[in-house]
Design an enzyme around this catalytic site. Structure first.
Site, short mmCIF file in Angstrom:
data_model
loop_
_atom_site.label_atom_id
_atom_site.label_comp_id
_atom_site.label_asym_id
_atom_site.label_seq_id
_atom_site.Cartn_x
_atom_site.Cartn_y
_atom_site.Cartn_z
N GLY A 45 0.81 -1.22 0.00
CA GLY A 45 0.00 0.00 0.00
C GLY A 45 0.84 1.26 0.00
O GLY A 45 0.55 2.23 -0.70
N CYS A 46 1.90 1.24 0.79
CA CYS A 46 2.78 2.42 0.88
C CYS A 46 3.52 2.64 -0.43
O CYS A 46 3.70 3.78 -0.87
CB CYS A 46 3.76 2.27 2.04
SG CYS A 46 2.90 2.15 3.63
N THR A 47 3.92 1.56 -1.07
CA THR A 47 4.61 1.66 -2.36
C THR A 47 3.65 2.22 -3.41
O THR A 47 4.01 3.13 -4.17
CB THR A 47 5.16 0.29 -2.79
OG1 THR A 47 6.10 -0.15 -1.80
CG2 THR A 47 5.85 0.36 -4.14
N ALA A 50 3.16 6.03 -2.63
CA ALA A 50 4.36 6.82 -2.91
C ALA A 50 4.66 6.88 -4.41
O ALA A 50 5.04 7.93 -4.93
CB ALA A 50 5.56 6.25 -2.14
#
Length: 151
Positions: A45-47, A50
């Site tokens: 999710g963070c990838t 970002a």
């Protein structure tokens, strides 16, 4: 989760980025800032979030925005994350959670029935004078740029 809302003054902060450079809120005076908090570098999710911001970086800068990511990861982990995906913006290594707590995004979370403390994925859009314009707590990781820019 956060107590901050549109119209509030953004908390002042000083923290180190992935390369050990000191970054403060004051560095962005006169510019608009997208300050996004994410739970953990290099997770799916963070990838997605970002990378979505990075893919639209030129759109942000054309609209007068700078971008700054924050998590409690170490500088080494942030550096690896930034280099792997060639992000065009800095990532703060907020290991002592000073910035995270100042913005009120640390607290109880639930995952697969377990409750634990962690970072709530939240984005703050801050104007040129350090005033919060928007707080996005329901982040769409793959379409986050559209949430911010409204395009």
């Amino acid at each position: 989760m956060t107590h901050l809302k549109a119209g509030d003054k953004a908390p002042d902060f000083t923290a180190l980025d992935q390369d050990g450079n000191t970054i403060t809120l004051n560095d962005y005076k006169g510019k608009k800032l997208v300050l996004f908090f994410y739970p953990k570098a290099s997770t799916p999710g963070c990838t997605a979030e970002a990378c979505n911001l990075n893919d639209n970086y030129e759109r942000f800068t054309a609209n007068g925005y700078e971008i700054l990511g924050v998590s409690a990861d170490s500088a080494k982990r942030q550096s690896n994350f930034k280099n792997k995906y060639t992000f065009q913006y800095p990532l703060l290594a907020d290991e002592d959670k000073a910035v995270i707590e100042a913005f009120g995004v640390w607290g109880p979370k639930k995952f697969m029935g377990k409750v634990y403390d962690g970072i709530h994925r939240t984005t703050f859009v801050i104007d040129e004078n350090g005033i919060i314009e928007d707080v996005i707590s329901k982040v769409k990781t793959k379409a986050h740029s559209e949430q911010i820019l409204g395009e």
